[in-house]
Design an enzyme around this catalytic site. Structure first.
Site, PDB file in Angstrom:
ATOM      1  N   GLU A  37    -114.534  80.565 138.270  1.00 50.33           N
ATOM      2  CA  GLU A  37    -115.603  81.568 138.751  1.00 50.33           C
ATOM      3  C   GLU A  37    -114.981  82.817 139.488  1.00 50.33           C
ATOM      4  OE1 GLU A  37    -119.296  78.603 138.339  1.00 50.33           O
ATOM      5  OE2 GLU A  37    -118.986  79.330 140.327  1.00 50.33           O
TER       6      GLU A  37
ATOM      7  N   CYS B 287    -111.012  71.898 143.164  1.00 50.44           N
ATOM      8  CA  CYS B 287    -109.932  71.821 144.567  1.00 50.44           C
ATOM      9  C   CYS B 287    -109.837  70.342 144.976  1.00 50.44           C
ATOM     10  CB  CYS B 287    -110.725  72.603 145.649  1.00 50.44           C
ATOM     11  SG  CYS B 287    -109.764  72.755 147.162  1.00 50.44           S
TER      12      CYS B 287
ATOM     13  N   CYS C 110    -118.576  71.770 150.671  1.00 52.04           N
ATOM     14  CA  CYS C 110    -118.300  72.694 149.848  1.00 52.04           C
ATOM     15  C   CYS C 110    -118.269  72.211 148.431  1.00 52.04           C
ATOM     16  CB  CYS C 110    -116.782  73.197 149.814  1.00 52.04           C
ATOM     17  SG  CYS C 110    -116.270  74.300 148.573  1.00 52.04           S
TER      18      CYS C 110
ATOM     19  N   CYS D  10    -119.907  81.824 149.010  1.00 50.48           N
ATOM     20  CA  CYS D  10    -119.088  80.971 149.522  1.00 50.48           C
ATOM     21  C   CYS D  10    -119.310  79.509 149.479  1.00 50.48           C
ATOM     22  CB  CYS D  10    -118.395  81.172 150.725  1.00 50.48           C
ATOM     23  SG  CYS D  10    -117.940  82.894 151.092  1.00 50.48           S
TER      24      CYS D  10
ATOM     25  N   CYS E  32    -113.563  69.124 151.114  1.00 50.96           N
ATOM     26  CA  CYS E  32    -114.501  69.532 152.259  1.00 50.96           C
ATOM     27  C   CYS E  32    -115.951  69.000 151.708  1.00 50.96           C
ATOM     28  CB  CYS E  32    -114.239  70.893 152.587  1.00 50.96           C
ATOM     29  SG  CYS E  32    -112.832  71.421 152.917  1.00 50.96           S
TER      30      CYS E  32
ATOM     31  N   CYS F  46    -113.812  88.345 144.758  1.00 50.20           N
ATOM     32  CA  CYS F  46    -113.498  87.115 144.924  1.00 50.20           C
ATOM     33  C   CYS F  46    -112.785  86.106 143.862  1.00 50.20           C
ATOM     34  CB  CYS F  46    -114.691  86.459 145.649  1.00 50.20           C
ATOM     35  SG  CYS F  46    -114.427  84.728 146.228  1.00 50.20           S
TER      36      CYS F  46
HETATM   37  N1  SAH Z   1    -109.919  77.108 149.754  1.00 51.23           N
HETATM   38  C1  SAH Z   1    -109.769  78.049 150.702  1.00 51.23           C
HETATM   39  C2  SAH Z   1    -110.537  79.276 149.861  1.00 51.23           C
HETATM   40  C3  SAH Z   1    -111.920  78.901 149.039  1.00 51.23           C
HETATM   41  S1  SAH Z   1    -113.214  78.463 150.095  1.00 51.23           S
HETATM   42  C4  SAH Z   1    -110.745  77.791 152.140  1.00 51.23           C
HETATM   43  O1  SAH Z   1    -111.231  76.666 152.337  1.00 51.23           O
HETATM   44  O2  SAH Z   1    -110.460  78.576 152.940  1.00 51.23           O
HETATM   45  C5  SAH Z   1    -113.675  79.883 150.707  1.00 51.23           C
HETATM   46  C6  SAH Z   1    -114.622  79.841 151.935  1.00 51.23           C
HETATM   47  O3  SAH Z   1    -115.763  79.411 151.748  1.00 51.23           O
HETATM   48  C7  SAH Z   1    -114.067  78.902 153.400  1.00 51.23           C
HETATM   49  O4  SAH Z   1    -113.917  79.512 154.344  1.00 51.23           O
HETATM   50  C8  SAH Z   1    -115.127  77.611 153.307  1.00 51.23           C
HETATM   51  O5  SAH Z   1    -115.159  77.333 154.427  1.00 51.23           O
HETATM   52  C9  SAH Z   1    -116.295  78.349 152.703  1.00 51.23           C
HETATM   53  N2  SAH Z   1    -117.217  77.736 152.427  1.00 51.23           N
HETATM   54  C10 SAH Z   1    -117.255  76.547 151.489  1.00 51.23           C
HETATM   55  N3  SAH Z   1    -118.523  76.184 151.355  1.00 51.23           N
HETATM   56  C11 SAH Z   1    -119.264  76.759 151.979  1.00 51.23           C
HETATM   57  C12 SAH Z   1    -120.821  77.042 151.798  1.00 51.23           C
HETATM   58  N4  SAH Z   1    -121.443  76.031 151.305  1.00 51.23           N
HETATM   59  N5  SAH Z   1    -121.331  77.973 152.544  1.00 51.23           N
HETATM   60  C13 SAH Z   1    -120.732  79.033 153.100  1.00 51.23           C
HETATM   61  N6  SAH Z   1    -119.400  78.941 152.959  1.00 51.23           N
HETATM   62  C14 SAH Z   1    -118.678  77.914 152.495  1.00 51.23           C
HETATM   63 FE1  SF4 Z   2    -111.418  73.657 148.753  1.00 57.09          FE
HETATM   64 FE2  SF4 Z   2    -113.829  74.178 149.248  1.00 57.09          FE
HETATM   65 FE3  SF4 Z   2    -112.435  73.022 151.295  1.00 57.09          FE
HETATM   66 FE4  SF4 Z   2    -111.828  75.626 150.280  1.00 57.09          FE
HETATM   67  S1  SF4 Z   2    -113.737  74.789 151.184  1.00 57.09           S
HETATM   68  S2  SF4 Z   2    -110.205  73.869 150.690  1.00 57.09           S
HETATM   69  S3  SF4 Z   2    -112.435  75.420 148.004  1.00 57.09           S
HETATM   70  S4  SF4 Z   2    -113.255  72.128 149.139  1.00 57.09           S
END
Ligand code: SAH
Ligand code: SF4
Length: 346
Positions: free
Chosen positions: A92, A112, A119, A332, A116, A105
């Site tokens: 996406e 991934c 996420c 995000c 986390c 973006c």
């Molecule tokens: N993997 C990288 C880039 C992709 S994630 C990283 O983690 O930085 C991009 C951003 O989205 C990160 O800052 C992450 O902490 C944030 N993010 C993930 N899940 C989210 C959510 N549900 N709401 C808001 N931000 C989120």
């Molecule tokens: Fe991966 Fe989501 Fe963690 Fe970024 S925030 S490293 S996309 S699992």
């Protein structure tokens, strides 16, 4: 003989190819420009090459492309694109217009591996890395998605850029090249969850892109639990490298996703400021975007404001990321290739 995808060749790869084919060296730059700046889909379009050369290329190579399979528009004009890769995997990309800024973006991996807890992309696991040409093709395909050219790129879509560093760096070369897609590196940001190796490689490289570190939790034990990546990439080292990056390149940005009841107290705010005390940096506060597959909640607005005000008392520049495109799960951490019931744009 199976044909090779010419787009998967870097400029130096193209230089080797023209040499193998017995062509003049400057043809490599011409080919690169046809593939990326002029978006040629077939060799017959390459009118400054002789018919013989075009036929020769056609015998050995093909020009791959990725396509949009779905497009959704949110109430705030954010648009989410589902892009299909040649092997039918989907990633996406999100177009975010905001004043004069038009940000794209992009994804760097299919899924991934870092998992986390908060996420949605993490729920998918890693399907595979994206290749440099696929990452650059996201930008090529959506370069004028909003009518005018995009102004900024953020690698904040699906995936962890620093677990695919080589391909991400190669993609940035294509994206920023004047004969490629000509989006400057200064307007391109790599966001990492804190992968030390990649941070080191970026510092050592000649790239001038910006760096954002998803810090999210100032309490190390909580960070380890929520972001398993920090078990092997200790916070202390991540912060040390972020500081080094700020001193040698640009000012680093720390992202802080605020999750209701998890990391939204004033104590968390002072812990965060304490951690960043000696690091010249910006802080980007992001209210958590909820996702149907996850039980975390967005923060209470009053708590969010109190936290924000506490940070504003520091010397850091603090910005708040407005939640964009949430009604189509384009915010995000909401990218998970899931179907959505909102209207489709055709
Ligand atoms: N993997 C990288 C880039 C992709 S994630 C990283 O983690 O930085 C991009 C951003 O989205 C990160 O800052 C992450 O902490 C944030 N993010 C993930 N899940 C989210 C959510 N549900 N709401 C808001 N931000 C989120
Ligand atoms: Fe991966 Fe989501 Fe963690 Fe970024 S925030 S490293 S996309 S699992």
């Amino acid at each position: 003989m199976t044909k090779r995808n010419l787009k998967s060749c870097s400029l130096s790869g193209l230089t080797d190819i023209v040499q193998e084919l017995g062509l003049e060296q400057y043809r490599a730059a011409q080919l690169f420009q046809w593939l990326w700046q002029k978006n040629a889909r077939e060799f017959s379009q390459m009118t400054n090459l002789s018919k013989g050369t075009r036929d020769l290329l056609d015998e050995k190579f093909y020009i791959a492309c990725i396509g949009t399979v779905e497009q959704q528009r949110a109430n705030d004009n954010t648009r989410k694109f589902v892009l299909e890769l040649a092997d039918s995997n989907a990633v996406e990309a999100v177009f975010i217009p905001e004043g004069r800024r038009r940000t794209l973006c992009i994804s760097t991996q299919v899924g991934c591996a870092l998992g986390c807890k908060f996420c949605a992309t993490g729920l998918l696991g890693l399907k595979r890395n994206m290749e440099a040409w696929e990452i650059a093709s996201e930008v090529q395909l959506l370069l004028t998605a909003g009518g005018e050219r995009i102004t900024n790129i953020v690698c904040m879509g699906m995936g962890e850029p620093f677990l695919n560093t080589e391909q991400v760096f190669a993609a940035i070369e294509i994206i920023s090249s004047p004969t490629g897609l000509a989006v400057s590196q200064r307007h391109t940001t790599i966001s990492t969850a804190g992968v030390i190796d990649g941070m080191r490689q970026l510092i050592a490289s000649t790239l001038k892109v910006k760096l954002a570190v998803s810090l999210n939790f100032a309490d190390e034990a909580l960070r380890r639990e929520m972001m398993p990546v920090s078990r092997k990439n200790p916070l202390k080292e991540v912060l040390k490298l972020a500081r080094e990056y700020s001193e040698k390149k640009h000012m680093v940005t720390f992202e802080y996703v605020m999750i209701g009841g998890v990391n939204d107290s004033l104590k968390d705010a002072s812990r965060l400021l304490e951690l960043l005390r000696n690091i010249p940096s910006k802080i980007n506060l992001i209210p958590y975007n909820e996702h149907p597959g996850l039980s975390f909640e967005k923060p209470d607005p009053k708590k969010f404001t109190a936290f924000h005000e506490e940070l504003l008392r520091s010397r850091h520049t603090v910005t708040v990321r407005k939640s964009k495109g949430q009604d189509i799960l384009a915010g995000c951490g909401q990218l998970a290739g899931s179907g959505s019931t909102t209207k489709k744009d055709t």
